[in-house]
Scaffold this active site. Structure first.
Site, PDB file in Angstrom:
ATOM      1  N   LYS A   3      40.061  28.279  10.669  1.00 32.76           N
ATOM      2  CA  LYS A   3      40.107  27.791   9.296  1.00 32.76           C
ATOM      3  C   LYS A   3      41.285  28.428   8.565  1.00 32.76           C
ATOM      4  O   LYS A   3      41.557  29.633   8.746  1.00 32.76           O
ATOM      5  CB  LYS A   3      38.775  28.145   8.622  1.00 32.76           C
ATOM      6  N   SER A  62      32.717  24.179   3.591  1.00 33.19           N
ATOM      7  CA  SER A  62      34.152  24.045   3.403  1.00 33.19           C
ATOM      8  C   SER A  62      34.925  24.048   4.713  1.00 33.19           C
ATOM      9  O   SER A  62      36.106  23.702   4.750  1.00 33.19           O
ATOM     10  CB  SER A  62      34.647  25.184   2.496  1.00 33.19           C
ATOM     11  N   SER A  79      28.949  27.014   4.611  1.00 30.84           N
ATOM     12  CA  SER A  79      30.146  26.353   5.134  1.00 30.84           C
ATOM     13  C   SER A  79      30.292  26.422   6.640  1.00 30.84           C
ATOM     14  O   SER A  79      31.073  25.665   7.221  1.00 30.84           O
ATOM     15  CB  SER A  79      31.399  26.959   4.480  1.00 30.84           C
TER      16      SER A  79
END
Length: 594
Positions: free
Chosen positions: A76, A150, A174
């Site tokens: 990420k 996310s 997330s």
């Protein structure tokens, strides 16, 4: 197109180590052919990825020499990679990292090959995956629907078969919601177990680095590589092991607390998940979700929004226009909270945690919907705050409670969208959750990722290397020394009573207060409340070695005639001790003398 897994890659490399170079070309081809351009924010250049493979082959030519030799992965883009930009999905915020985040450094040392950095809800603020100027990654089963966030790009990259695993982060869910929306596994460790050094903070006190993988076995293997204390992370904790019974009491939502916002199919799939757990031998127990729901609400409705502001306040003051509008609105709303509000929020949290702990005495683990509903991208963009809140109804509380969690697939709806559930256990139950989650995932038959590839269950660790111990006082569940059992991987096997020929005494001058159990043949008493705990053999040895005099371990006869190792007291310690046998047990004595 098959998903990459650790086993499939190891088999290819065992056949011929030079298959490494073919795997690299396959990864590059898959990414080039993928029709979702929003998955990656930046990629390792193809020639640089080839060079990294050659360097790995040169320094470690034996694939068995490193645990993740040649395994392609993504991270990420709020996690630092040396020499690459970290954007947190905000171009104006971007900086080139000077060194790897702790987790990336550990993966690099283990032989994994980084492919690229993935998209996210900006500054990890959101659970839906649409709040990014780099686009919105889509659910792998229907492009009209959100991928979850996310950690959107990280989940989609695994579910589409572009990489074998990926790293996300998880503050409010997330690392779990995107797993549910894309039919893969999301590993959310106990907070602090995996270091966050080199990660752009969202709420630093709650943030966790998470793992996405095709199955639980891979996810756990990867978590083991990146976990471990990091002196540079103020929230890092040393690994510990808390055990769970192989047939646990599983906390489930009562009918009145099953909020699915009108999604009858997901509600039905949750009921089916509960029924599947029963078939696996789990004992389902309804509990009051209210304190957990109120804890969850604190994350976006309470002063913890100010923790997000604290991380970005200077940048927000300099470049407010750089923020995605919904993210900016949420972070700026934190200005309404005062320092007093922050303390009052913490006080309320502590009260709620006590209430949650009382409810948690009813179960060993929770089985909750990962998300009650999955929205379309269009609906999310039209109503970004209210619908996002719905996604986190059953995830937001977990890090406040410092719990471990594993999200697994749990079935498919009639329209082809996936549904997932999460097994949530006490702090440091990460290892013990794994066999439960793996068995459940395998039993669903819904496979992994877009291809729904079949996965195998990982059996529960054998019980032959465990020893039972009878406890009678300060080591009972909920008592001040119980942590010495749970930290060693112990689980409660049963609550029972001794045979009638035992007396119990409250010993003098002990801290914390302790009783002494004495065997008195011929005495006809009520039998005494005790618990039988199961410990790994090595932990049993360490536990017994640490027991202070006048207590020791001998054989205790239980009400059903079994003789089990347990606490007994030396007779000389009874001088000045009070006989409390008539109370029937230590808890009853404490309650009666309060």
């Amino acid at each position: 197109m098959a998903l990459f897994t650790l086993d499939s890659l190891r088999a290819r490399y065992a056949e011929n180590p030079e298959n490494l170079f073919a795997v690299v070309e396959e990864v590059l081809a898959r990414i080039d052919a993928c029709d979702d351009p929003a998955i990656f924010i930046s990629r390792v250049a193809p020639d640089d990825l080839r060079a990294a493979a050659r360097a790995l082959f040169s320094r470690a030519p034996d694939p068995k020499s490193l645990p993740l030799w040649g395994v392609p992965y993504a991270v990420k883009d709020n996690i630092d990679v040396a020499g690459m930009a970290t954007t947190a999905a905000c171009p104006d915020y971007a900086y080139v990292a000077e060194k790897d985040a702790a987790v990336v450094a550990r993966l690099r040392a283990a032989g994994a090959l980084l492919v690229g950095k993935t998209n996210l809800d900006q500054f990890a603020t959101g659970l839906n995956g649409t709040r990014s100027p780099y686009g919105a990654p889509r659910c792998v089963f229907n492009r009209d629907y959100v991928s979850g966030g996310s950690s959107s790009g990280s989940a989609v990259a695994v579910a589409r078969g572009l990489v074998a695993f990926s790293l996300g982060t998880d503050t409010a869910g997330s690392g779990r919601v995107p797993a549910a929306f894309n039919n893969i596994v999301g590993i959310k460790p106990t907070p602090g177990l995996v270091p966050s050094t080199g990660v752009v903070p969202a709420c630093r006190s709650l943030d966790c680095v998470s793992v996405f993988a095709a199955d639980v076995a891979d996810g756990v293997a990867l978590r083991r590589v990146i976990e471990g204390f990091d002196v540079d992370d103020g929230y890092s904790v040393a690994p510990a092991r808390v055990g769970l019974p192989p047939r646990p009491r599983v906390g489930i939502l009562s009918a009145g607390e099953r909020e699915f916002y009108g999604d009858a199919e997901n509600e039905k799939l949750y009921a089916q998940a509960v029924a599947l757990g029963e078939k696996l031998g789990w004992r389902m127990v309804e509990f009051d979700y209210a304190p957990f729901a109120e804890i969850a609400a604190l994350l976006y409705e309470g002063p913890w929004l100010a923790e997000r502001l604290a991380a970005l306040e200077m940048f927000l003051a300099q470049k407010p226009e750089a923020f995605e509008p919904t993210v900016r609105g949420l972070i700026e709303s934190a200005r309404k909270f005062s320092a007093g509000d922050a303390f009052r929020g913490h006080y309320r949290l502590q009260d709620l945690l006590r209430a949650a702990e009382r409810e948690a005495e009813k179960f060993d683990v929770m089985l909750l919907p990962t998300s009650p509903i999955q929205h379309t991208v269009a609906a999310m963009l039209a109503d970004p705050v209210r619908l996002n809140v719905q996604l986190g109804r059953y995830t937001n509380f977990v890090n406040f409670c410092r719990m471990a969690a594993i999200a697994v697939p749990a079935g498919f709806r009639g329209d082809g969208l996936p549904f997932g559930v999460t097994l949530i256990g006490p702090p440091h139950s990460d290892e013990a959750l794994a066999p439960l989650a793996a068995a459940f995932h395998a039993a669903t038959g819904c496979g992994a990722g877009f291809a729904r590839e079949k996965i195998a269950a990982v059996p529960h660790p054998p019980l032959s290397d465990r020893i039972d111990i009878v406890v009678v006082g300060a080591h009972l569940a909920g008592q001040p020394l119980n942590w010495q059992l749970t930290q060693g991987g112990g689980w409660l096997a049963e609550a029972t009573r001794t045979a009638p020929d035992y007396r119990l005494f409250a010993l003098a001058n002990t801290t914390p207060a302790k009783p002494g159990l004495i065997h008195e043949p011929g005495f006809a008493g009520p039998g005494l409340e005790v618990e039988v705990w199961s410990l790994p053999a090595d932990a049993f040895g360490r536990f017994v070695d640490a027991i202070p005099a006048p207590l020791g371990i001998g054989k205790v006869t239980l009400a059903d005639g079994r003789r089990v190792a347990g606490f007994l007291c030396e007779s000389h310690a009874l001088a000045g001790a009070r006989d409390i046998t008539d109370f029937g047990g230590w808890r009853a004595f404490l309650a009666g003398s309060a």
